[in-house]
Design a protein around this motif. Sequence first.
Motif, short mmCIF file in Angstrom:
data_model
loop_
_atom_site.label_atom_id
_atom_site.label_comp_id
_atom_site.label_asym_id
_atom_site.label_seq_id
_atom_site.Cartn_x
_atom_site.Cartn_y
_atom_site.Cartn_z
N LEU A 76 2.07 5.91 4.22
CA LEU A 76 2.55 4.53 4.19
C LEU A 76 3.14 4.32 2.80
O LEU A 76 2.43 4.42 1.79
CB LEU A 76 1.36 3.58 4.42
CG LEU A 76 1.68 2.09 4.42
CD1 LEU A 76 2.66 1.75 5.53
CD2 LEU A 76 0.41 1.28 4.57
N ILE A 77 4.45 4.05 2.75
CA ILE A 77 5.14 4.01 1.46
C ILE A 77 6.01 2.75 1.40
O ILE A 77 6.79 2.50 2.31
CB ILE A 77 6.09 5.23 1.32
CG1 ILE A 77 5.42 6.53 1.76
CG2 ILE A 77 6.65 5.34 -0.09
CD1 ILE A 77 4.36 7.08 0.86
N SER A 119 4.11 8.14 -4.36
CA SER A 119 5.19 7.16 -4.53
C SER A 119 6.51 7.72 -4.04
O SER A 119 7.44 6.99 -3.78
CB SER A 119 5.31 6.75 -6.00
OG SER A 119 5.53 7.88 -6.79
N GLY A 120 6.59 9.04 -3.91
CA GLY A 120 7.91 9.64 -3.70
C GLY A 120 8.32 9.93 -2.29
O GLY A 120 9.46 10.25 -2.05
N ILE A 121 7.42 9.81 -1.34
CA ILE A 121 7.82 10.18 0.01
C ILE A 121 8.54 9.03 0.67
O ILE A 121 8.12 7.90 0.59
CB ILE A 121 6.57 10.59 0.81
CG1 ILE A 121 5.99 11.83 0.16
CG2 ILE A 121 6.89 10.84 2.25
CD1 ILE A 121 4.57 12.03 0.45
N SER A 131 8.20 -1.35 4.62
CA SER A 131 7.42 -0.13 4.36
C SER A 131 7.87 0.97 5.30
O SER A 131 8.28 0.70 6.43
CB SER A 131 5.93 -0.39 4.61
OG SER A 131 5.43 -1.32 3.70
N ARG A 132 7.75 2.20 4.82
CA ARG A 132 8.04 3.36 5.65
C ARG A 132 6.70 3.94 6.09
O ARG A 132 5.78 4.08 5.27
CB ARG A 132 8.83 4.38 4.83
CG ARG A 132 9.08 5.69 5.48
CD ARG A 132 10.12 5.63 6.56
NE ARG A 132 11.46 5.33 6.09
CZ ARG A 132 12.52 5.22 6.91
NH1 ARG A 132 12.37 5.38 8.21
NH2 ARG A 132 13.70 4.95 6.41
N ILE A 133 6.58 4.22 7.36
CA ILE A 133 5.34 4.81 7.90
C ILE A 133 5.68 6.19 8.43
O ILE A 133 6.71 6.35 9.11
CB ILE A 133 4.80 3.95 9.07
CG1 ILE A 133 4.42 2.55 8.57
CG2 ILE A 133 3.62 4.64 9.77
CD1 ILE A 133 4.26 1.55 9.69
N TYR A 134 4.85 7.14 8.11
CA TYR A 134 5.01 8.48 8.69
C TYR A 134 3.74 8.84 9.45
O TYR A 134 2.63 8.62 8.95
CB TYR A 134 5.22 9.53 7.60
CG TYR A 134 6.58 9.50 6.98
CD1 TYR A 134 7.72 9.61 7.77
CD2 TYR A 134 6.74 9.38 5.61
CE1 TYR A 134 8.98 9.60 7.19
CE2 TYR A 134 8.00 9.36 5.03
CZ TYR A 134 9.11 9.48 5.83
OH TYR A 134 10.35 9.46 5.27
N LEU A 135 3.91 9.37 10.65
CA LEU A 135 2.77 9.84 11.43
C LEU A 135 3.07 11.25 11.92
O LEU A 135 4.09 11.46 12.59
CB LEU A 135 2.52 8.92 12.63
CG LEU A 135 2.03 7.50 12.31
CD1 LEU A 135 2.08 6.63 13.55
CD2 LEU A 135 0.61 7.52 11.74
N GLN A 136 2.20 12.18 11.58
CA GLN A 136 2.37 13.54 12.11
C GLN A 136 2.33 13.47 13.63
O GLN A 136 1.49 12.77 14.21
CB GLN A 136 1.21 14.42 11.60
CG GLN A 136 1.26 15.85 12.12
CD GLN A 136 0.00 16.64 11.73
OE1 GLN A 136 -0.71 16.24 10.81
NE2 GLN A 136 -0.25 17.72 12.43
N CYS A 137 3.25 14.15 14.28
CA CYS A 137 3.26 14.17 15.73
C CYS A 137 3.67 15.57 16.20
O CYS A 137 3.93 16.45 15.38
CB CYS A 137 4.21 13.10 16.28
SG CYS A 137 5.93 13.35 15.82
N LEU A 138 3.72 15.75 17.49
CA LEU A 138 4.08 17.06 18.03
C LEU A 138 5.59 17.26 17.96
O LEU A 138 6.36 16.28 18.06
CB LEU A 138 3.61 17.18 19.48
CG LEU A 138 2.10 17.04 19.69
CD1 LEU A 138 1.78 17.01 21.19
CD2 LEU A 138 1.35 18.19 19.01
N THR A 172 0.84 -1.19 0.00
CA THR A 172 0.00 0.00 0.00
C THR A 172 0.88 1.24 0.00
O THR A 172 1.86 1.30 0.74
CB THR A 172 -0.89 0.02 1.27
OG1 THR A 172 -1.53 -1.23 1.39
CG2 THR A 172 -1.94 1.12 1.19
N ALA A 173 0.54 2.18 -0.86
CA ALA A 173 1.23 3.48 -0.85
C ALA A 173 0.16 4.53 -0.73
O ALA A 173 -0.73 4.60 -1.57
CB ALA A 173 2.02 3.68 -2.13
#
Length: 377
Positions: A200-201, A374-376, A208-215, A187-188
Motif C-alpha cells: 500500500l503506497i 516508499s519507492g514501489i 493510493s496504489r495497492i498491490y496484491l500478489q495474485c496468480l 499508510t505506506a
Amino acid sequence: MGAGVAGLTVGNFLRRNGVDCIILERRAREYVEARQRAGTLDTRGVRLFREWGLAEVLDGGPAPEVEGGFFIDGHPMPIEVDEDDNESIFIPQQVLVRRLADIFLTEGGEIRYEVDVTLEDVAGSSPVARYQDRAGATVAIGCDYIAGCDGDRGVTRASIPAGALTRYSHEFKYSWLSVLAAVPGKTAGMAIHTRGLAGLIPRGTENSRIYLQCLNEDTVTQWPDERVWDELEARVGQSLGRGEILSKEIVALRSVVHDPMCYGRVYLLGDAAHIVPPMSAKGIHLALFDAETFAKAVIAQVRDGDPGLLDAYSETCLHHVWNYQAFATWITDLMHNAGDPSLEGEFRKQVARAELRRQFESEAANRVFSELTSGIA
Ligand SMILES: Cc1cc2nc3c(=O)[nH]c(=O)nc-3n(C[C@H](O)[C@H](O)[C@H](O)COP(=O)(O)OP(=O)(O)OC[C@H]3O[C@@H](n4cnc5c(N)ncnc54)[C@H](O)[C@@H]3O)c2cc1C
C-alpha cells in the motif's frame, strides 16, 4: 525517441551542455504527463538531478504524511532508518516527467508530440528519423546519434536487425494486481502474509496504489472491489479506510535485459533496454543511470572528440543493470517466498523469513528497505 523519464533527462542534460537534440514522442503531451507509474525517486536519483543543476525538478509538491512499514502475518515489523543517508523523495512519476518537460521546453528545447516515427539506416553513420506531420508532409531528421528512450514497446529497438541483440529474460511465478484507489495516502507499507504479498503506497495526497500478489492466470474480473479491500486488510492485519477504486490491472512480474545496449549509432536507454520487476522499484533508477552515462558520453564526443565513453556505453550500463537485476530478483523472491508457501514450499518460506530478520538487523539493508516501502509504485 520518447519523452519519458530517460528521454527528457537526456534531453535536458545535453541541451544544458550545448548539444542539440530533438525529442520525438508518439503520444500526446497530456497523456504522457498524466501516466501514473512510480511514486518516488531514490537517493541516487535525487543527487543526480542536483549534480546536473536540475534541483528544481525535485519539488514534487506536498509529501504525504505517511505511517507504516513492514507487516509480517499482520504484525508490524519496525525498521530503523539512517535518515542522514536516505534522500529519497516522494514524487509521482508524472510530476517528474511534467517538470522535466517544462524545463526542457522553457529553455528552448523541442519536443514533437504525437509523431509516428520510422527509423532508417540505423547501421549507418547518419541514421534518419522519419514521420508525417499533421499536414501530411514527410519530415526526415538526420541524426548523429539516436537515444532510444521509447520503452519496451518502442520503435527504436524494433528497428535493430533481428539477431543483433540478445534478449535475456526471467518470468516470475506470480503476478501483481495493481490497483489505484481514491484514498488519501496515509499508510505506506508492505505486508508479508501466507495469503500473499500486499503493498500500500501513497500516490500524492489523494490516492493510493495497492498491490496484491495474485496468480499469473488471474484476470481483473476475478478481483471485484470488495475482494480487493478484504484481501488487503487480511494481509496487512488491520482495517483501512476504503475508497473508490479508480483502476485495476494485472502486472506480470518479469526481468529482461537486451545485450548489447547499442547498435551502430543507436543507443538503448531505460525500459527500451531492460525491465526490472516492480518489487525492486528500480526502473527509474536504471533509466536515470543510462541517461547520465549516455549524456556524458555524447558530450565527451561532441565537445572533445573523445569516443571512449560512447564505445564503453553498453558495457558500463550492463554492468550496473546486472547488479540491479541481481538485487531485483533477490528482493522479489525474498518478499514473496517469505509469505505464501504455495509456490516454493514451507522450507523456502522459513529460509526467507530468517533472511529478512537478518536484513532488518543490518543498518545498510534498512536503507534499502526504507527506500522500498516508499519507492514501489
Ligand atoms: C505499473 C508500473 C509501476 C511501476 N513502478 C515503478 C516504481 O515504483 N519505481 C520505479 O523506479 N519504476 C517503476 N516502474 C517502472 C518505471 O515506470 C519505468 O522503468 C520508467 O518509466 C522507465 O522510463 P523510460 O523513460 O525508459 O520509459 P517510459 O517512461 O515508458 O517512457 C517511454 C516513452 O516513449 C514513448 N514511446 C513509446 N513508443 C514510442 C515510439 N514508437 N516513438 C516515440 N515515442 C515512443 C512513450 O509514450 C513514453 O513516453 C513502474 C512501471 C509500471 C508500468
